[in-house]
Design an enzyme around this catalytic site. Sequence first.
Site, PDB file in Angstrom:
ATOM      1  N   LYS A 101       0.813  -1.225   0.000  1.00 41.67           N
ATOM      2  CA  LYS A 101       0.000   0.000   0.000  1.00 41.67           C
ATOM      3  C   LYS A 101       0.843   1.270   0.000  1.00 41.67           C
ATOM      4  CE  LYS A 101      -4.521  -1.371   1.733  1.00 41.67           C
ATOM      5  NZ  LYS A 101      -4.336  -2.786   2.183  1.00 41.67           N
ATOM      6  N   GLU A 123     -10.327   7.503   4.330  1.00 47.10           N
ATOM      7  CA  GLU A 123     -11.003   6.649   5.293  1.00 47.10           C
ATOM      8  C   GLU A 123     -10.162   5.392   5.447  1.00 47.10           C
ATOM      9  OE1 GLU A 123     -12.154   6.946   2.140  1.00 47.10           O
ATOM     10  OE2 GLU A 123     -11.566   4.909   1.547  1.00 47.10           O
ATOM     11  N   SER A 390       1.662  -9.695  -1.002  1.00 45.92           N
ATOM     12  CA  SER A 390       1.369  -8.263  -0.846  1.00 45.92           C
ATOM     13  C   SER A 390       1.756  -7.683   0.505  1.00 45.92           C
ATOM     14  CB  SER A 390      -0.115  -8.009  -1.137  1.00 45.92           C
ATOM     15  OG  SER A 390      -0.926  -8.843  -0.331  1.00 45.92           O
TER      16      SER A 390
END
Length: 416
Positions: A101, A123, A390
């Site tokens: 991310k 958010e 990931s």
Amino acid sequence: MTPDFNPATYFSAQPDASGRYAQYGGMYLPPDLEKIMLEIRDAYYTIARSARFIAELRDIRRHFQGRPTPVYYAERLSRKLGGQSHIYLKREDLNHTGAHKLNHCMGEGLLAKYMGKKKLIAETGAGQHGVALATAAAYFGLECDIHMGEVDIAKQAPNVARMKLLGARVIPVTFGLRTLKEAVDSCFQAYLQDPVNQLYCIGSVVGPHPFPMLVRDFQRVVGIEAREQFIEMTGELPDVVTACVGGGSNAMGIFSGFLGDPCELHGVEPLGRGPKTGDHAASMTYGHEGVLHGFNSYLLQDDKGEPSPVYSIASGLDYPSVGPEHAYLHDTGRVQYTTADDREALEAFYALSRVEGIIPALESSHALAHAMKLCREEPNRARSILVNLSGRGDKDMDYVIEKYGYGDDYLPAELR
Ligand SMILES: *Cc1c(COP(=O)(O)O)cnc(C)c1O
């Protein structure tokens, strides 16, 4: 009608000028928000082509994030699975903050800096996107507001603490069910109040144009690196590349390196406790076309078009829709989408920890579970399978151990 897949023009043609991938994507927004998104798109087109921006992003990736992350041959796991196939891992778990991310959050932060913004807002559900964005904000010296449902705040204490330590403000959302959907609504409201000084940083390849494109472009580094590294390591391309699909950013990242190659690409959706409504989040496998959060894609929905409740053991995968580019790649047939359920993900989680010494995120465990399935289903086929790992599983460890123990009930004899 089946849309075309043309590798030669792919990245210039997808999305088209209106932000669409065939009928998917677009901007379904009130006019004032649409105007803001067009401004971001135009700024992105200008800035992303500037040599200074590119050089600065490269420098950040190398010296702050620790890129390139390695490709690793999981030799013991491959051997213990018994067949002729070989599993390789793209180690995004070794990226700073422990997941992919940060790749798009640093890009979004840099874009905000070039656009003269003062604050990053977003958010968060489980808190992973909030932590990555708070990290980017700290690096760039920007303010950061993270909107989070009160229910999630209570459940995710370590991530809330991390965000605060990194200097972000965590804004509790107190209406409705007080979880992710309300946090999105709250963040949109806050954004409309001051779009000049703030940048809304979406956490995956979802949301209105230009975010699916912009997040994909920032994640492409994963696929570009992995392709080069894999060829250097083995002299060949992988036969299969696989990744888990929540919103779809880590999958778009690695797939985009191989779209033009003769590799099979497999996206893995979370099947949770099984196909019953509310017990999974397999948007493409069980959903159909619908609009949510400003874009058109596959959507798990009821008869009235309201998004269905979703569930996965991996909280980063429980989203009722999916990035519009995946919907397009699904319909063209270029990417195959399949599922792994909670139990299969847990087995992969325990197996990689014990056999290779790598504790994977529960999200990534879905992609690994699929790779393990391929090895077992066709033991006589010698294929190389590249898994996008990931993220790392430190965040999941306490929960998994408390609920499921140390893996003895999940690991067959050959994987102990
Ligand atoms: C958030 C997250 C995901 C899911 O997001 P995508 O946009 O589908 O990649 C997957 N893996 C990890 C480790 C995550 O934190």
